[in-house]
Design a protein around this motif. Structure first.
Motif, PDB file in Angstrom:
ATOM      1  N   GLU A 243       0.818  -1.209   0.000  1.00 44.05           N
ATOM      2  CA  GLU A 243       0.000   0.000   0.000  1.00 44.05           C
ATOM      3  C   GLU A 243       0.856   1.265   0.000  1.00 44.05           C
ATOM      4  N   ASP A 244       1.975   1.229   0.753  1.00 46.26           N
ATOM      5  CA  ASP A 244       2.847   2.399   0.831  1.00 46.26           C
ATOM      6  C   ASP A 244       4.070   2.264  -0.080  1.00 46.26           C
ATOM      7  N   PHE A 245       3.905   1.447  -1.136  1.00 44.88           N
ATOM      8  CA  PHE A 245       4.947   1.255  -2.162  1.00 44.88           C
ATOM      9  C   PHE A 245       6.224   0.615  -1.616  1.00 44.88           C
ATOM     10  N   GLU A 246       6.085  -0.191  -0.573  1.00 49.58           N
ATOM     11  CA  GLU A 246       7.230  -0.974  -0.106  1.00 49.58           C
ATOM     12  C   GLU A 246       7.378  -2.172  -1.034  1.00 49.58           C
ATOM     13  N   PRO A 247       8.579  -2.407  -1.610  1.00 45.07           N
ATOM     14  CA  PRO A 247       8.740  -3.517  -2.549  1.00 45.07           C
ATOM     15  C   PRO A 247       8.775  -4.859  -1.834  1.00 45.07           C
ATOM     16  N   GLN A 248       8.206  -5.853  -2.484  1.00 44.94           N
ATOM     17  CA  GLN A 248       8.191  -7.201  -1.927  1.00 44.94           C
ATOM     18  C   GLN A 248       8.559  -8.200  -3.014  1.00 44.94           C
ATOM     19  N   VAL A 249       9.668  -8.891  -2.813  1.00 41.21           N
ATOM     20  CA  VAL A 249      10.133  -9.891  -3.773  1.00 41.21           C
ATOM     21  C   VAL A 249       9.164 -11.070  -3.768  1.00 41.21           C
ATOM     22  N   SER A 250       8.729 -11.493  -4.954  1.00 42.43           N
ATOM     23  CA  SER A 250       7.775 -12.597  -5.052  1.00 42.43           C
ATOM     24  C   SER A 250       8.237 -13.632  -6.068  1.00 42.43           C
ATOM     25  N   ASP A 251       7.484 -14.723  -6.165  1.00 37.70           N
ATOM     26  CA  ASP A 251       7.668 -15.802  -7.135  1.00 37.70           C
ATOM     27  C   ASP A 251       8.977 -16.567  -6.910  1.00 37.70           C
ATOM     28  N   PHE A 252       8.866 -17.668  -6.164  1.00 33.47           N
ATOM     29  CA  PHE A 252      10.028 -18.497  -5.860  1.00 33.47           C
ATOM     30  C   PHE A 252      10.022 -19.790  -6.670  1.00 33.47           C
ATOM     31  N   GLY A 253       9.388 -19.746  -7.835  1.00 35.53           N
ATOM     32  CA  GLY A 253       9.290 -20.935  -8.672  1.00 35.53           C
ATOM     33  C   GLY A 253      10.614 -21.457  -9.180  1.00 35.53           C
ATOM     34  N   LEU A 254      11.608 -20.586  -9.341  1.00 36.66           N
ATOM     35  CA  LEU A 254      12.926 -21.011  -9.826  1.00 36.66           C
ATOM     36  C   LEU A 254      13.995 -20.955  -8.729  1.00 36.66           C
ATOM     37  N   ALA A 255      13.591 -20.627  -7.516  1.00 37.75           N
ATOM     38  CA  ALA A 255      14.556 -20.434  -6.428  1.00 37.75           C
ATOM     39  C   ALA A 255      15.297 -21.729  -6.114  1.00 37.75           C
ATOM     40  N   LYS A 256      16.525 -21.574  -5.619  1.00 37.65           N
ATOM     41  CA  LYS A 256      17.376 -22.707  -5.268  1.00 37.65           C
ATOM     42  C   LYS A 256      17.918 -22.547  -3.850  1.00 37.65           C
ATOM     43  N   TRP A 257      17.991 -23.667  -3.127  1.00 39.38           N
ATOM     44  CA  TRP A 257      18.741 -23.697  -1.873  1.00 39.38           C
ATOM     45  C   TRP A 257      20.221 -23.875  -2.199  1.00 39.38           C
ATOM     46  N   LEU A 258      21.107 -23.263  -1.428  1.00 39.39           N
ATOM     47  CA  LEU A 258      22.537 -23.520  -1.540  1.00 39.39           C
ATOM     48  C   LEU A 258      23.098 -23.722  -0.134  1.00 39.39           C
ATOM     49  N   PRO A 259      23.712 -24.868   0.128  1.00 32.92           N
ATOM     50  CA  PRO A 259      24.324 -25.079   1.438  1.00 32.92           C
ATOM     51  C   PRO A 259      25.557 -24.197   1.604  1.00 32.92           C
ATOM     52  N   ASP A 260      25.953 -23.970   2.828  1.00 35.09           N
ATOM     53  CA  ASP A 260      27.082 -23.072   3.106  1.00 35.09           C
ATOM     54  C   ASP A 260      28.369 -23.543   2.452  1.00 35.09           C
ATOM     55  N   GLN A 261      28.513 -24.865   2.277  1.00 37.94           N
ATOM     56  CA  GLN A 261      29.767 -25.390   1.721  1.00 37.94           C
ATOM     57  C   GLN A 261      29.915 -25.129   0.225  1.00 37.94           C
ATOM     58  N   TRP A 262      28.813 -24.777  -0.433  1.00 39.62           N
ATOM     59  CA  TRP A 262      28.849 -24.627  -1.887  1.00 39.62           C
ATOM     60  C   TRP A 262      29.094 -23.189  -2.305  1.00 39.62           C
ATOM     61  N   THR A 263      29.945 -23.024  -3.325  1.00 41.02           N
ATOM     62  CA  THR A 263      30.136 -21.689  -3.890  1.00 41.02           C
ATOM     63  C   THR A 263      29.062 -21.370  -4.916  1.00 41.02           C
ATOM     64  N   HIS A 264      28.537 -22.416  -5.577  1.00 44.16           N
ATOM     65  CA  HIS A 264      27.505 -22.193  -6.588  1.00 44.16           C
ATOM     66  C   HIS A 264      26.754 -23.484  -6.863  1.00 44.16           C
ATOM     67  N   HIS A 265      25.678 -23.356  -7.603  1.00 43.14           N
ATOM     68  CA  HIS A 265      24.904 -24.498  -8.082  1.00 43.14           C
ATOM     69  C   HIS A 265      25.005 -24.483  -9.603  1.00 43.14           C
ATOM     70  N   THR A 266      24.989 -25.652 -10.231  1.00 40.91           N
ATOM     71  CA  THR A 266      25.064 -25.728 -11.689  1.00 40.91           C
ATOM     72  C   THR A 266      23.784 -26.331 -12.241  1.00 40.91           C
ATOM     73  N   VAL A 267      23.168 -25.650 -13.178  1.00 38.85           N
ATOM     74  CA  VAL A 267      21.949 -26.156 -13.809  1.00 38.85           C
ATOM     75  C   VAL A 267      22.241 -26.466 -15.265  1.00 38.85           C
ATOM     76  N   ASP A 268      21.460 -27.395 -15.821  1.00 38.57           N
ATOM     77  CA  ASP A 268      21.754 -27.836 -17.185  1.00 38.57           C
ATOM     78  C   ASP A 268      20.730 -27.381 -18.201  1.00 38.57           C
ATOM     79  N   LYS A 269      19.828 -26.477 -17.817  1.00 36.09           N
ATOM     80  CA  LYS A 269      18.942 -25.894 -18.822  1.00 36.09           C
ATOM     81  C   LYS A 269      18.656 -24.446 -18.447  1.00 36.09           C
ATOM     82  N   ILE A 270      18.404 -23.646 -19.457  1.00 37.81           N
ATOM     83  CA  ILE A 270      18.193 -22.214 -19.248  1.00 37.81           C
ATOM     84  C   ILE A 270      16.780 -21.969 -18.745  1.00 37.81           C
ATOM     85  N   GLU A 271      16.675 -21.406 -17.548  1.00 37.64           N
ATOM     86  CA  GLU A 271      15.401 -21.002 -16.974  1.00 37.64           C
ATOM     87  C   GLU A 271      15.579 -19.608 -16.385  1.00 37.64           C
ATOM     88  N   GLY A 272      14.611 -18.771 -16.569  1.00 40.48           N
ATOM     89  CA  GLY A 272      14.715 -17.403 -16.088  1.00 40.48           C
ATOM     90  C   GLY A 272      14.174 -16.459 -17.143  1.00 40.48           C
TER      91      GLY A 272
END
Length: 378
Positions: A243-272
């Motif tokens: 209502e007061d134009f505070e931004p809210q990040v939405s849509d976690f359909g492509l979101a990924k968990w990353l454990p602390d030990q990992w520097t990155h995740h690798t995916v094999d198809k283009i999504e986004g």
């Protein structure tokens, strides 16, 4: 990309492995057993998925692999896998189980006039419930019942652990006539709807507020949440406005968990969404915090210029803006709709931050905490 940059960026082992494509018949998603899962979910908002009923069929190996990669990053690597607590699949008691009739009425039978977002896996409609509450209703459209169920559970598994003022709040779900997620929405709708819509353009104060709040939301996902989350689809259409134009990040359909030990995740198809994806994603399938940082930089350019990430001729905003950023031509970058009605120091701050966030080499981009600090130096 320089060799030294590449070596710093891709030292971690890949997080995906190969499995057999199928284990059960292709029509398994259409049988009565899957309907048993839906009946189970319709029971209410207190159920858990840690111990599903016996009527749920075994998923194909491909689907199991994707769910496990989403929820348990690093499963196929030598890196230790973080344990899942037994409450991982627990719905919040505050979530409402909406009937299909309620969702249909709220969207005027899913009218195209109320369609506010569309992607490869879902459609998002603006709705109004009987009590006058505005909502964003995300309808999953991806393939079979099995695939939609996997996407549905994966997204809920992330949302259930997220709680921040700059993250869109899920108020309920629906599993009749499809699979739906229902989020709180103000009459303002999404950032894209106002920034590129026919209505009056956003003034500078609101744009700057959106820039700050979005940075704080992403910083929370990367560093403040109990699990490390990479959103992967930051864009103007996925920033809802309160209502007061505070931004809210939405849509976690492509979101990924990353454990602390990992520097990155690798995916094999283009999504986004094209226009927001960084170079390393196309080159190596790399997904990490810097994926979101790059997209945030593109979002800042949209706020600064009033231009879309990709215009009608598919021209990249980044490619258009970089020559102007390199010579600090702020006047030429600024949205003409602002008519010079902006704070020059704030504009400089966002221009600097955007320039850093869209660096070609990911290691040269700031962390979201650093980008947020830069924006708040004003």
């Amino acid at each position: 990309m320089p060799d030294d940059c590449r070596s710093l960026e891709y030292e971690a082992p890949s997080s995906h492995g190969s499995t057999s494509d199928s284990e059960c018949p292709p029509d398994v998603a259409n049988n009565a057993q899957w309907r048993g899962l839906l009946r189970f979910m319709k029971k209410g908002s207190h159920m858990r998925f840690a111990h599903p009923p016996k009527t749920i069929p075994k998923l194909t190996r491909r689907t199991v692999k994707r769910i496990k990669e989403d929820l348990i990053p690093g499963l196929h690597s030598s890196v230790p896998t973080p344990s899942l607590d037994p409450d991982f699949y627990c719905f919040k008691s505050s979530w409402i189980n909406f009937s299909f009739a309620q969702l249909k009425a709220a969207t005027n039978d899913f009218s195209d006039d109320l369609l506010i977002g569309k992607g490869g896996y879902a459609e998002v409609y603006k709705g109004k419930m009987e009590d006058g509450t505005y909502v964003a209703i995300k309808r999953l459209t991806r393939g079979s019942q099995e695939e939609m169920t996997a996407d549905f559970l994966s997204e809920l598994g992330i949302i259930v652990h997220v709680d921040h003022p700059n993250i869109a709040r899920l108020i309920g779900y629906g599993v009749e006539g499809g699979m739906f997620l229902v989020l709180q929405l103000s009459p303002h709708g999404s950032l894209a709807g106002i920034l590129y819509g026919p209505r009056e353009k956003l003034d500078w104060n609101i744009r700057f507020k959106v820039a700050l709040g979005t940075a704080e939301g992403l910083q929370y996902l990367h560093e403040g949440c109990q699990r490390r989350i990479i959103h992967r689809d930051i864009k103007a259409a996925n920033i809802l406005l309160s209502e007061d134009f505070e931004p809210q990040v939405s849509d976690f359909g492509l979101a990924k968990w990353l454990p602390d030990q990992w520097t990155h995740h690798t995916v094999d198809k283009i999504e986004g969404t094209f226009g927001y994806l960084p170079p390393e994603f196309f080159m190596h399938g790399v997904v990490d915090e810097k994926t979101d940082v790059y997209a945030y930089g593109v979002l800042l350019l949209e706020l600064i210029t009033g231009r879309q990430a990709l215009d009608s001729s598919q021209k990249s905003l980044v490619m258009w803006a970089k020559p102007l950023l390199s010579v600090d031509k702020i006047k030429e970058l600024a949205d003409p709709c602002l008519s010079d009605a902006y704070d020059e120091e704030q504009m400089k701050i966002l221009v600097i931050t955007a320039s850093l966030c869209i660096e070609h080499c990911s290691v040269e981009r700031p962390q979201m905490s650093q980008a947020s600090s830069i924006c708040q130096t004003f």
